[in-house]
Write a protein that holds these residues in place. Structure first.
Motif, PDB file in Angstrom:
ATOM      1  N   GLU A 138       0.838  -1.213   0.000  1.00 27.10           N
ATOM      2  CA  GLU A 138       0.000   0.000   0.000  1.00 27.10           C
ATOM      3  C   GLU A 138       0.869   1.258   0.000  1.00 27.10           C
ATOM      4  OE1 GLU A 138      -2.990   2.785   0.087  1.00 27.10           O
ATOM      5  OE2 GLU A 138      -3.102   0.662  -0.458  1.00 27.10           O
ATOM      6  N   PHE A 139       1.933   1.262   0.803  1.00 28.68           N
ATOM      7  CA  PHE A 139       2.866   2.394   0.875  1.00 28.68           C
ATOM      8  C   PHE A 139       3.496   2.662  -0.496  1.00 28.68           C
ATOM      9  CE2 PHE A 139       7.427   3.509   1.412  1.00 28.68           C
ATOM     10  CZ  PHE A 139       7.286   4.798   1.908  1.00 28.68           C
ATOM     11  N   THR A 176       2.431   1.639  -3.520  1.00 27.89           N
ATOM     12  CA  THR A 176       1.407   1.957  -4.523  1.00 27.89           C
ATOM     13  C   THR A 176       0.832   3.361  -4.317  1.00 27.89           C
ATOM     14  OG1 THR A 176       0.867  -0.380  -4.642  1.00 27.89           O
ATOM     15  CG2 THR A 176      -0.740   1.143  -5.577  1.00 27.89           C
ATOM     16  N   SER A 177       0.401   3.666  -3.110  1.00 28.39           N
ATOM     17  CA  SER A 177      -0.269   4.951  -2.862  1.00 28.39           C
ATOM     18  C   SER A 177       0.675   6.144  -2.987  1.00 28.39           C
ATOM     19  CB  SER A 177      -0.950   4.949  -1.492  1.00 28.39           C
ATOM     20  OG  SER A 177       0.006   4.866  -0.465  1.00 28.39           O
ATOM     21  N   ASN A 178       1.953   5.938  -2.719  1.00 34.67           N
ATOM     22  CA  ASN A 178       2.923   7.028  -2.842  1.00 34.67           C
ATOM     23  C   ASN A 178       3.637   7.046  -4.192  1.00 34.67           C
ATOM     24  OD1 ASN A 178       2.855   8.372  -0.150  1.00 34.67           O
ATOM     25  ND2 ASN A 178       3.298   6.285   0.513  1.00 34.67           N
ATOM     26  N   LYS A 179       3.209   6.166  -5.101  1.00 41.95           N
ATOM     27  CA  LYS A 179       3.780   6.088  -6.458  1.00 41.95           C
ATOM     28  C   LYS A 179       5.310   6.018  -6.424  1.00 41.95           C
ATOM     29  CE  LYS A 179      -0.091   8.331  -8.729  1.00 41.95           C
ATOM     30  NZ  LYS A 179      -1.039   8.699  -7.747  1.00 41.95           N
TER      31      LYS A 179
END
Length: 180
Positions: A94-95, A97-100
């Motif tokens: 998630e870290f 992916t969400s922070n690209k």
């Protein structure tokens, strides 16, 4: 009889005040082979979460370097967070992916190992690069706990905290490698 008591006193005094350096306890040292294996297990843990630009993170590879019951504790947000290995893998995904995040690299810059039999701990000062190798994004200290299994040294838990202006890394955590 007058000479017997002083003689006993001298014998007791010298027996109690023996400064023989041969009886000084020796600090447990980590055998070089074990030290190398423990350092490799920690390096593998760092490597399994690192990936270069254009590569895909290997989210499930984390499980290869830890015991199935591994635990992760951190104070990233000034509050203790706890993860199982599955929760850690999901939170890491998630870290990223969400922070690209296109690249992530974490490595040890200093460490100390203590080992007794089949248990060990390594205090590992690290630095992290995110999306560029031009500047360090974060530094901190990891406390790795490891056990020696039939497959070699595996991480059982990691506890870490991140360096900040209020919490600088002490100089003793930045010394070259040492084993106790």
């Amino acid at each position: 009889m007058k000479l017997l008591f002083p003689a006993i006193g001298i014998v007791l005094f010298t027996a109690c005040n023996n400064n023989d350096t041969k009886t000084t306890p020796v600090v447990n040292t980590v055998h070089a082979t074990e030290e190398a294996a423990i350092k490799k297990a920690v390096a593998d843990a760092y490597t399994c979460i690192s990936f270069k630009q254009g590569e895909q993170p290997k989210f499930d590879a984390v499980k290869n370097y830890f015991v199935p019951q591994a635990q992760f504790f951190n104070f990233r947000n000034d509050t203790l967070e706890y993860f199982t290995i599955d929760q850690f893998a999901a939170a890491y995904k998630e870290f990223i992916t969400s922070n690209k995040i296109g690249s992530f690299y974490e490595e040890e810059i200093s460490g100390t190992t203590e080992q007794f039999g089949r248990i060990a701990q390594r205090i590992s000062t690290y630095k992290t690069y995110v999306n560029t190798m031009d500047s360090v994004a974060e530094r901190g200290v990891n406390s790795f706990q490891l056990v020696k299994t039939a497959q070699g040294w595996k991480v059982t838990s990691i506890i870490w905290d991140v360096e900040s202006a209020k919490l600088p890394i002490p100089a003793y955590y930045l010394k070259p490698d040492s084993a106790k």
